[in-house]
Design a protein around this motif. Structure first.
Motif, PDB file in Angstrom:
ATOM      1  N   ILE A 217       2.277   9.534 -21.828  1.00 55.94           N
ATOM      2  CA  ILE A 217       2.910   9.656 -20.506  1.00 55.94           C
ATOM      3  C   ILE A 217       3.350  11.100 -20.251  1.00 55.94           C
ATOM      4  O   ILE A 217       3.928  11.751 -21.127  1.00 55.94           O
ATOM      5  CB  ILE A 217       4.129   8.711 -20.407  1.00 55.94           C
ATOM      6  N   ASN A 218       3.063  11.589 -19.064  1.00 54.72           N
ATOM      7  CA  ASN A 218       3.521  12.908 -18.630  1.00 54.72           C
ATOM      8  C   ASN A 218       4.906  12.747 -18.025  1.00 54.72           C
ATOM      9  O   ASN A 218       5.057  12.156 -16.962  1.00 54.72           O
ATOM     10  CB  ASN A 218       2.535  13.487 -17.603  1.00 54.72           C
ATOM     11  N   LEU A 219       5.931  13.250 -18.714  1.00 53.94           N
ATOM     12  CA  LEU A 219       7.323  13.077 -18.294  1.00 53.94           C
ATOM     13  C   LEU A 219       7.759  14.274 -17.458  1.00 53.94           C
ATOM     14  O   LEU A 219       7.759  15.408 -17.925  1.00 53.94           O
ATOM     15  CB  LEU A 219       8.211  12.937 -19.535  1.00 53.94           C
ATOM     16  N   GLU A 220       8.105  13.994 -16.186  1.00 55.40           N
ATOM     17  CA  GLU A 220       8.551  15.045 -15.264  1.00 55.40           C
ATOM     18  C   GLU A 220       9.977  14.735 -14.824  1.00 55.40           C
ATOM     19  O   GLU A 220      10.208  13.866 -13.995  1.00 55.40           O
ATOM     20  CB  GLU A 220       7.628  15.118 -14.035  1.00 55.40           C
ATOM     21  N   LEU A 221      10.952  15.453 -15.392  1.00 53.35           N
ATOM     22  CA  LEU A 221      12.346  15.278 -15.011  1.00 53.35           C
ATOM     23  C   LEU A 221      12.678  16.206 -13.845  1.00 53.35           C
ATOM     24  O   LEU A 221      11.979  17.192 -13.602  1.00 53.35           O
ATOM     25  CB  LEU A 221      13.256  15.559 -16.201  1.00 53.35           C
ATOM     26  N   GLY A 222      13.717  15.891 -13.096  1.00 50.75           N
ATOM     27  CA  GLY A 222      14.076  16.701 -11.932  1.00 50.75           C
ATOM     28  C   GLY A 222      13.018  16.669 -10.849  1.00 50.75           C
ATOM     29  O   GLY A 222      12.813  17.641 -10.126  1.00 50.75           O
ATOM     30  N   SER A 223      12.345  15.508 -10.733  1.00 51.62           N
ATOM     31  CA  SER A 223      11.259  15.355  -9.757  1.00 51.62           C
ATOM     32  C   SER A 223      11.565  14.139  -8.879  1.00 51.62           C
ATOM     33  O   SER A 223      11.466  12.996  -9.335  1.00 51.62           O
ATOM     34  CB  SER A 223       9.928  15.178 -10.493  1.00 51.62           C
ATOM     35  N   ASN A 224      11.946  14.388  -7.624  1.00 53.16           N
ATOM     36  CA  ASN A 224      12.446  13.334  -6.743  1.00 53.16           C
ATOM     37  C   ASN A 224      11.476  13.055  -5.599  1.00 53.16           C
ATOM     38  O   ASN A 224      11.141  13.954  -4.818  1.00 53.16           O
ATOM     39  CB  ASN A 224      13.809  13.762  -6.181  1.00 53.16           C
ATOM     40  N   LEU A 225      11.036  11.800  -5.474  1.00 54.56           N
ATOM     41  CA  LEU A 225      10.107  11.418  -4.408  1.00 54.56           C
ATOM     42  C   LEU A 225      10.773  11.537  -3.041  1.00 54.56           C
ATOM     43  O   LEU A 225      11.832  10.959  -2.807  1.00 54.56           O
ATOM     44  CB  LEU A 225       9.632   9.977  -4.635  1.00 54.56           C
ATOM     45  N   VAL A 226      10.133  12.282  -2.132  1.00 52.69           N
ATOM     46  CA  VAL A 226      10.704  12.454  -0.787  1.00 52.69           C
ATOM     47  C   VAL A 226       9.782  11.947   0.319  1.00 52.69           C
ATOM     48  O   VAL A 226      10.237  11.668   1.430  1.00 52.69           O
ATOM     49  CB  VAL A 226      11.091  13.928  -0.509  1.00 52.69           C
ATOM     50  N   ALA A 227       8.478  11.831   0.047  1.00 52.81           N
ATOM     51  CA  ALA A 227       7.554  11.368   1.086  1.00 52.81           C
ATOM     52  C   ALA A 227       6.305  10.760   0.460  1.00 52.81           C
ATOM     53  O   ALA A 227       5.892  11.153  -0.640  1.00 52.81           O
ATOM     54  CB  ALA A 227       7.164  12.520   2.010  1.00 52.81           C
ATOM     55  N   VAL A 228       5.726   9.789   1.183  1.00 57.31           N
ATOM     56  CA  VAL A 228       4.490   9.138   0.737  1.00 57.31           C
ATOM     57  C   VAL A 228       3.518   9.078   1.903  1.00 57.31           C
ATOM     58  O   VAL A 228       3.897   8.689   3.014  1.00 57.31           O
ATOM     59  CB  VAL A 228       4.759   7.689   0.249  1.00 57.31           C
ATOM     60  N   ASP A 229       2.270   9.445   1.651  1.00 59.53           N
ATOM     61  CA  ASP A 229       1.181   9.230   2.620  1.00 59.53           C
ATOM     62  C   ASP A 229       0.267   8.195   1.985  1.00 59.53           C
ATOM     63  O   ASP A 229      -0.591   8.537   1.165  1.00 59.53           O
ATOM     64  CB  ASP A 229       0.445  10.538   2.900  1.00 59.53           C
ATOM     65  N   GLY A 230       0.486   6.921   2.350  1.00 63.06           N
ATOM     66  CA  GLY A 230      -0.253   5.830   1.729  1.00 63.06           C
ATOM     67  C   GLY A 230      -1.755   5.921   1.910  1.00 63.06           C
ATOM     68  O   GLY A 230      -2.504   5.887   0.928  1.00 63.06           O
ATOM     69  N   PRO A 231      -2.243   6.023   3.173  1.00 65.27           N
ATOM     70  CA  PRO A 231      -3.692   6.090   3.382  1.00 65.27           C
ATOM     71  C   PRO A 231      -4.360   7.245   2.635  1.00 65.27           C
ATOM     72  O   PRO A 231      -5.480   7.112   2.146  1.00 65.27           O
ATOM     73  CB  PRO A 231      -3.807   6.271   4.901  1.00 65.27           C
ATOM     74  N   ALA A 232      -3.674   8.374   2.522  1.00 67.55           N
ATOM     75  CA  ALA A 232      -4.238   9.531   1.808  1.00 67.55           C
ATOM     76  C   ALA A 232      -3.978   9.443   0.304  1.00 67.55           C
ATOM     77  O   ALA A 232      -4.504  10.259  -0.468  1.00 67.55           O
ATOM     78  CB  ALA A 232      -3.641  10.816   2.356  1.00 67.55           C
ATOM     79  N   ARG A 233      -3.175   8.476  -0.101  1.00 72.74           N
ATOM     80  CA  ARG A 233      -2.787   8.290  -1.497  1.00 72.74           C
ATOM     81  C   ARG A 233      -2.259   9.576  -2.123  1.00 72.74           C
ATOM     82  O   ARG A 233      -2.745  10.040  -3.164  1.00 72.74           O
ATOM     83  CB  ARG A 233      -3.954   7.727  -2.309  1.00 72.74           C
ATOM     84  N   CYS A 234      -1.250  10.130  -1.470  1.00 70.74           N
ATOM     85  CA  CYS A 234      -0.583  11.293  -2.047  1.00 70.74           C
ATOM     86  C   CYS A 234       0.926  11.171  -1.814  1.00 70.74           C
ATOM     87  O   CYS A 234       1.365  10.527  -0.861  1.00 70.74           O
ATOM     88  CB  CYS A 234      -1.137  12.601  -1.496  1.00 70.74           C
ATOM     89  N   ALA A 235       1.687  11.788  -2.693  1.00 70.08           N
ATOM     90  CA  ALA A 235       3.146  11.706  -2.646  1.00 70.08           C
ATOM     91  C   ALA A 235       3.749  13.089  -2.812  1.00 70.08           C
ATOM     92  O   ALA A 235       3.214  13.922  -3.560  1.00 70.08           O
ATOM     93  CB  ALA A 235       3.650  10.782  -3.745  1.00 70.08           C
ATOM     94  N   THR A 236       4.853  13.328  -2.115  1.00 69.55           N
ATOM     95  CA  THR A 236       5.537  14.619  -2.189  1.00 69.55           C
ATOM     96  C   THR A 236       6.847  14.468  -2.949  1.00 69.55           C
ATOM     97  O   THR A 236       7.635  13.555  -2.676  1.00 69.55           O
ATOM     98  CB  THR A 236       5.807  15.172  -0.780  1.00 69.55           C
ATOM     99  N   PHE A 237       7.061  15.385  -3.883  1.00 69.69           N
ATOM    100  CA  PHE A 237       8.256  15.368  -4.722  1.00 69.69           C
ATOM    101  C   PHE A 237       9.013  16.680  -4.570  1.00 69.69           C
ATOM    102  O   PHE A 237       8.407  17.756  -4.506  1.00 69.69           O
ATOM    103  CB  PHE A 237       7.888  15.190  -6.199  1.00 69.69           C
ATOM    104  N   ALA A 238      10.333  16.576  -4.521  1.00 70.76           N
ATOM    105  CA  ALA A 238      11.182  17.766  -4.557  1.00 70.76           C
ATOM    106  C   ALA A 238      11.497  18.064  -6.012  1.00 70.76           C
ATOM    107  O   ALA A 238      11.963  17.188  -6.751  1.00 70.76           O
ATOM    108  CB  ALA A 238      12.466  17.523  -3.775  1.00 70.76           C
ATOM    109  N   THR A 239      11.225  19.302  -6.432  1.00 64.93           N
ATOM    110  CA  THR A 239      11.509  19.721  -7.809  1.00 64.93           C
ATOM    111  C   THR A 239      12.381  20.974  -7.773  1.00 64.93           C
ATOM    112  O   THR A 239      12.632  21.539  -6.702  1.00 64.93           O
ATOM    113  CB  THR A 239      10.212  20.018  -8.582  1.00 64.93           C
ATOM    114  N   THR A 240      12.806  21.416  -8.931  1.00 65.74           N
ATOM    115  CA  THR A 240      13.658  22.612  -8.992  1.00 65.74           C
ATOM    116  C   THR A 240      12.929  23.853  -8.506  1.00 65.74           C
ATOM    117  O   THR A 240      13.557  24.818  -8.075  1.00 65.74           O
ATOM    118  CB  THR A 240      14.144  22.843 -10.434  1.00 65.74           C
TER     119      THR A 240
END
Length: 408
Positions: A217-240
């Motif tokens: 598993i790739n562990l990414e801490l400090g990574s908060n989901l802020v938006a999802v584009d379902g049809p495009a299957r992509c997600a935006t995360f706020a990181t440091t």
């Protein structure tokens, strides 16, 4: 003047509210209690992780509310919309008011799906799921079975959330299925956690990190989901280091969670929005005839069903003492439990109290909760659901008697 009044008024017919009512009635049968709860059904929410892992059928986790409402309690099938503690009353959605001698606040926590842009529109489709809803947990299992390669993302928002281990439980069960199916090597698994640690109690982290390594598993801490584009299957995360957009084939989302609005807007709220209570007595810090338990309370413990199970007897004792014009006599030590399903058939049984202090229910020679164990799985899969329906909701306080008790 209130339309009606009761000796004890409980807001919420979830685990905490029903358990508190049952524990009160065990101590004082026939006492006048009303529960304000709009739902037709009552759910055993800890079971939804197991539904998402293909272990439980979702139908076994839900029962009619009428079947769990304690006998002798008046069920007010309404939602509470505001609190007037100065007048000892609560206003309901239909405009009616209910008075009380003692109020017990147990409205749970609100899942704030809307705080993630695009999420509401795509839940249950486009590979986006969540075990935090009964209707979506079966979709999680569908996606896990269907995925043979690609990228799977599991998210966790900032605290507080109910069952802080649930986001990674979903991931471990999925990875175990993929490993058994021989496809895990074809799947990149990301755990994107808004927090800074894998799990809040350090003693359990080594065992969990072993599984993070075992499953790749790739562990990414400090990574908060802020938006999802379902049809495009992509997600935006706020990181440091700024926002990043990541593609996915499957994503299990845990929503941000906040106090119910009617509570957050009320005089009962702490700065957090939750009911402002003493962390041991569960009595409100400003209104002595108000108590709170479960996810809706401000206590700094993990928000779990196990915590509500331990809090209910404390509230029961202290509510009855308040009615008798006596001070609180029972105390809650912050106990919470999180059975971390690291693989099918094994669990790391995290049990802890305030300050991260370990609080095991069993001697270590029988069960060391810091290590994955088959016995812990049997407890989670077989014993705990039975204890929930037949013990906790019936006022039977096995391994959950009120602490700090003095003569009643």
């Amino acid at each position: 003047m209130p339309s009606t009044s009761h000796s004890i008024l409980i807001i919420g017919g979830g685990s905490a509210g029903i358990a508190a009512a049952a524990s009160i009635l065990k101590r004082r049968p026939g006492i006048d209690i009303a529960i304000v709860e709009p739902s037709d059904t009552h759910a055993y929410q800890p079971g939804w992780t197991m539904v998402g892992g293909g272990v439980f059928d979702v139908a076994t986790t839900v029962r009619p509310m009428a079947s769990v409402m304690p006998k002798g309690v008046r069920w007010i099938k309404q939602a509470a919309v505001s609190f007037q503690p100065e007048d000892n009353q609560v206003t309901l959605k239909d405009g009616g008011t209910v008075g009380y001698d003692v109020l017990v606040v147990a409205p749970g926590i609100r899942l704030a799906w809307e705080k993630i842009a695009g999420l509401t529109e795509t839940l249950g489709q486009n590979g986006v799921t969540s075990n935090y809803r009964a209707d979506l947990a079966p979709y999680t299992w569908e996606l896990v079975q269907q995925l043979r390669g690609g990228k799977a993302i599991f998210t966790q928002p900032a605290m507080p959330i109910k069952c802080a281990g649930a986001p990674q439980k979903a991931m471990y069960l999925a990875c175990d299925h993929w490993r058994r199916a021989g496809v895990l090597d074809n799947i990149q698994v990301d755990f994107r956690n808004a927090g800074g640690v894998l799990f809040g109690v350090a003693d359990y982290v080594p065992a969990l990190m072993e599984y993070v390594g075992k499953y790749g598993i790739n562990l990414e801490l400090g990574s908060n989901l802020v938006a999802v584009d379902g049809p495009a299957r992509c997600a935006t995360f706020a990181t440091t280091s700024g926002e990043i957009t990541v593609d996915f084939d499957m994503m299990h989302v845990v929503p941000p969670q906040v106090a119910p609005q009617c509570l957050a807007d009320s005089p009962l709220a702490a700065d957090s929005g939750f009911a402002d209570v003493d962390q041991h007595t569960l009595q409100h810090v400003r209104y002595p005839n108000v108590f709170a338990l479960g996810d809706g309370g401000s206590t700094p413990n993990a928000k779990t069903a196990a915590a509500a199970r331990k809090q209910a007897p404390v509230v029961a004792v202290n509510v009855l003492r308040q009615l008798d014009s006596k001070g609180p006599a029972a105390g809650y030590d912050g106990y919470g439990s999180c059975p971390l399903t690291v693989e099918r058939g094994k669990i790391v049984l995290a049990e802890f109290a305030y300050g991260g202090k370990l609080a095991p229910s069993f001697p270590t020679w029988l069960l060391d909760g810091t290590k994955p164990a088959r016995l812990s799985w049997m407890l989670k899969a077989d014993a705990l659901p039975w204890i929930y329906w037949n013990g906790m909701l019936k006022g039977r306080e096995w391994l959950a008697g009120p602490g700090g008790l003095i003569a009643q």
